[in-house]
Design a protein around this motif. Structure first.
Motif, PDB file in Angstrom:
ATOM      1  N   ALA A  89     -80.618  12.481  64.698  1.00 55.58           N
ATOM      2  CA  ALA A  89     -80.274  11.581  65.794  1.00 55.58           C
ATOM      3  C   ALA A  89     -80.851  12.080  67.103  1.00 55.58           C
ATOM      4  N   GLU A  90     -81.243  11.133  67.942  1.00 57.84           N
ATOM      5  CA  GLU A  90     -81.589  11.432  69.335  1.00 57.84           C
ATOM      6  C   GLU A  90     -80.809  10.444  70.199  1.00 57.84           C
ATOM      7  N   THR A  91     -79.982  11.001  71.079  1.00 57.59           N
ATOM      8  CA  THR A  91     -79.128  10.154  71.903  1.00 57.59           C
ATOM      9  C   THR A  91     -79.935   9.528  73.034  1.00 57.59           C
ATOM     10  N   LYS A  92     -79.350   8.557  73.694  1.00 58.01           N
ATOM     11  CA  LYS A  92     -79.985   7.913  74.849  1.00 58.01           C
ATOM     12  C   LYS A  92     -80.222   8.913  75.979  1.00 58.01           C
ATOM     13  N   THR A  93     -79.436  10.004  76.003  1.00 59.86           N
ATOM     14  CA  THR A  93     -79.613  11.025  77.041  1.00 59.86           C
ATOM     15  C   THR A  93     -80.619  12.093  76.640  1.00 59.86           C
ATOM     16  N   GLY A  94     -81.226  11.957  75.448  1.00 58.46           N
ATOM     17  CA  GLY A  94     -82.260  12.889  75.020  1.00 58.46           C
ATOM     18  C   GLY A  94     -81.787  14.052  74.171  1.00 58.46           C
ATOM     19  N   ASN A  95     -80.491  14.143  73.930  1.00 57.75           N
ATOM     20  CA  ASN A  95     -80.000  15.214  73.048  1.00 57.75           C
ATOM     21  C   ASN A  95     -80.354  14.888  71.604  1.00 57.75           C
ATOM     22  N   LYS A  96     -80.684  15.944  70.858  1.00 61.25           N
ATOM     23  CA  LYS A  96     -81.018  15.772  69.444  1.00 61.25           C
ATOM     24  C   LYS A  96     -79.995  16.496  68.593  1.00 61.25           C
ATOM     25  N   ALA A  97     -79.758  15.941  67.409  1.00 60.55           N
ATOM     26  CA  ALA A  97     -78.809  16.566  66.491  1.00 60.55           C
ATOM     27  C   ALA A  97     -79.243  16.301  65.061  1.00 60.55           C
ATOM     28  N   ASP A  98     -79.089  17.317  64.237  1.00 59.06           N
ATOM     29  CA  ASP A  98     -79.220  17.186  62.791  1.00 59.06           C
ATOM     30  C   ASP A  98     -77.848  17.490  62.223  1.00 59.06           C
ATOM     31  N   VAL A  99     -77.272  16.529  61.546  1.00 61.92           N
ATOM     32  CA  VAL A  99     -75.887  16.588  61.112  1.00 61.92           C
ATOM     33  C   VAL A  99     -75.826  16.420  59.598  1.00 61.92           C
ATOM     34  N   ARG A 100     -75.256  17.397  58.913  1.00 62.07           N
ATOM     35  CA  ARG A 100     -75.119  17.306  57.467  1.00 62.07           C
ATOM     36  C   ARG A 100     -74.150  16.195  57.071  1.00 62.07           C
ATOM     37  N   PHE A 101     -74.452  15.562  55.923  1.00 58.13           N
ATOM     38  CA  PHE A 101     -73.518  14.577  55.378  1.00 58.13           C
ATOM     39  C   PHE A 101     -73.489  14.667  53.868  1.00 58.13           C
ATOM     40  N   ILE A 102     -72.422  14.114  53.322  1.00 51.97           N
ATOM     41  CA  ILE A 102     -72.355  13.751  51.917  1.00 51.97           C
ATOM     42  C   ILE A 102     -71.823  12.329  51.875  1.00 51.97           C
ATOM     43  N   HIS A 103     -72.486  11.512  51.097  1.00 57.74           N
ATOM     44  CA  HIS A 103     -72.057  10.141  50.868  1.00 57.74           C
ATOM     45  C   HIS A 103     -71.684  10.027  49.398  1.00 57.74           C
ATOM     46  N   LEU A 104     -70.525   9.483  49.129  1.00 62.05           N
ATOM     47  CA  LEU A 104     -70.105   9.192  47.765  1.00 62.05           C
ATOM     48  C   LEU A 104     -70.087   7.677  47.610  1.00 62.05           C
ATOM     49  N   TRP A 105     -70.992   7.187  46.808  1.00 54.50           N
ATOM     50  CA  TRP A 105     -71.104   5.761  46.534  1.00 54.50           C
ATOM     51  C   TRP A 105     -70.453   5.445  45.189  1.00 54.50           C
ATOM     52  N   THR A 106     -69.880   4.260  45.090  1.00 48.26           N
ATOM     53  CA  THR A 106     -69.417   3.744  43.816  1.00 48.26           C
ATOM     54  C   THR A 106     -70.167   2.444  43.560  1.00 48.26           C
ATOM     55  N   VAL A 107     -70.748   2.350  42.374  1.00 50.87           N
ATOM     56  CA  VAL A 107     -71.522   1.176  41.984  1.00 50.87           C
ATOM     57  C   VAL A 107     -70.835   0.537  40.787  1.00 50.87           C
ATOM     58  N   ARG A 108     -70.649  -0.785  40.868  1.00 55.28           N
ATOM     59  CA  ARG A 108     -70.095  -1.558  39.753  1.00 55.28           C
ATOM     60  C   ARG A 108     -70.897  -2.847  39.606  1.00 55.28           C
ATOM     61  N   ASP A 109     -71.215  -3.173  38.391  1.00 54.94           N
ATOM     62  CA  ASP A 109     -71.939  -4.415  38.095  1.00 54.94           C
ATOM     63  C   ASP A 109     -73.204  -4.559  38.943  1.00 54.94           C
ATOM     64  N   GLY A 110     -73.905  -3.435  39.144  1.00 51.78           N
ATOM     65  CA  GLY A 110     -75.173  -3.473  39.859  1.00 51.78           C
ATOM     66  C   GLY A 110     -75.068  -3.630  41.364  1.00 51.78           C
ATOM     67  N   LYS A 111     -73.887  -3.416  41.932  1.00 52.59           N
ATOM     68  CA  LYS A 111     -73.686  -3.539  43.379  1.00 52.59           C
ATOM     69  C   LYS A 111     -72.927  -2.324  43.905  1.00 52.59           C
ATOM     70  N   ALA A 112     -73.224  -1.934  45.132  1.00 47.92           N
ATOM     71  CA  ALA A 112     -72.472  -0.866  45.795  1.00 47.92           C
ATOM     72  C   ALA A 112     -71.151  -1.445  46.274  1.00 47.92           C
ATOM     73  N   VAL A 113     -70.035  -0.884  45.768  1.00 52.20           N
ATOM     74  CA  VAL A 113     -68.714  -1.402  46.135  1.00 52.20           C
ATOM     75  C   VAL A 113     -68.001  -0.499  47.134  1.00 52.20           C
ATOM     76  N   SER A 114     -68.460   0.757  47.253  1.00 58.36           N
ATOM     77  CA  SER A 114     -67.859   1.614  48.282  1.00 58.36           C
ATOM     78  C   SER A 114     -68.798   2.744  48.651  1.00 58.36           C
ATOM     79  N   MET A 115     -68.632   3.213  49.887  1.00 61.38           N
ATOM     80  CA  MET A 115     -69.329   4.376  50.395  1.00 61.38           C
ATOM     81  C   MET A 115     -68.318   5.166  51.207  1.00 61.38           C
ATOM     82  N   ARG A 116     -68.094   6.411  50.792  1.00 59.85           N
ATOM     83  CA  ARG A 116     -67.229   7.316  51.549  1.00 59.85           C
ATOM     84  C   ARG A 116     -68.106   8.420  52.107  1.00 59.85           C
ATOM     85  N   GLN A 117     -67.975   8.653  53.396  1.00 58.97           N
ATOM     86  CA  GLN A 117     -68.815   9.603  54.100  1.00 58.97           C
ATOM     87  C   GLN A 117     -67.997  10.779  54.582  1.00 58.97           C
ATOM     88  N   ALA A 118     -68.595  11.955  54.498  1.00 58.47           N
ATOM     89  CA  ALA A 118     -68.069  13.139  55.167  1.00 58.47           C
ATOM     90  C   ALA A 118     -69.253  13.757  55.897  1.00 58.47           C
TER      91      ALA A 118
END
Length: 130
Positions: A89-118
């Motif tokens: 990310a680069e903010t409008k004020t010029g600050n930059k950040a690299d932020v770790r994430f994990i996304h847990l997706w659940t897929v049913r019937d060929g569609k994404a039904v949920s995304m949980r982020q940490a």
């Protein structure tokens, strides 16, 4: 491990940069989008339209650029896809950040039904302080 159909679906979403054409095909109408407490505009959003408008619509104006960079994908046999990566990310004020994430997706019937982020909310909150 080769890509399961669920993993291939979620990989396609990231590779598209969340393009409207792909999100309209991939996201279930009853999608649950769950953003970890402490993250800017955190909360649980119901439906892709709400996630797009109420989360991304309020979040993106704070940034010159913001993107999710996946680094590793893992899937189980139950339709769950785990994505480890970082936000760049680069903010409008010029600050930059690299932020770790994990996304847990659940897929049913060929569609994404949920995304949980940490994610490391503190790093991003500090970058937004300007």
């Amino acid at each position: 491990m080769s890509d399961s159909p669920s993993l291939a679906l979620i990989r396609r979403l990231y590779e598209s940069g969340m393009s409207p054409e792909v999100t309209s095909e991939v996201m279930a109408s009853d999608l649950v989008w769950d953003i970890t407490p402490g993250f800017p505009n955190s909360g649980v959003y119901h439906g892709w339209a709400s996630a797009a408008q109420d989360f991304f619509g309020r979040t993106m104006p704070n940034y010159e650029s913001f993107g999710a960079v996946p680094e590793e994908f893992y899937a189980d046999d139950e339709g769950h896809v785990f994505v480890f990566g970082h936000y760049h990310a680069e903010t409008k004020t010029g600050n930059k950040a690299d932020v770790r994430f994990i996304h847990l997706w659940t897929v049913r019937d060929g569609k994404a039904v949920s995304m949980r982020q940490a994610a490391d909310s503190h790093v991003l909150q500090e970058a937004l302080k300007g």
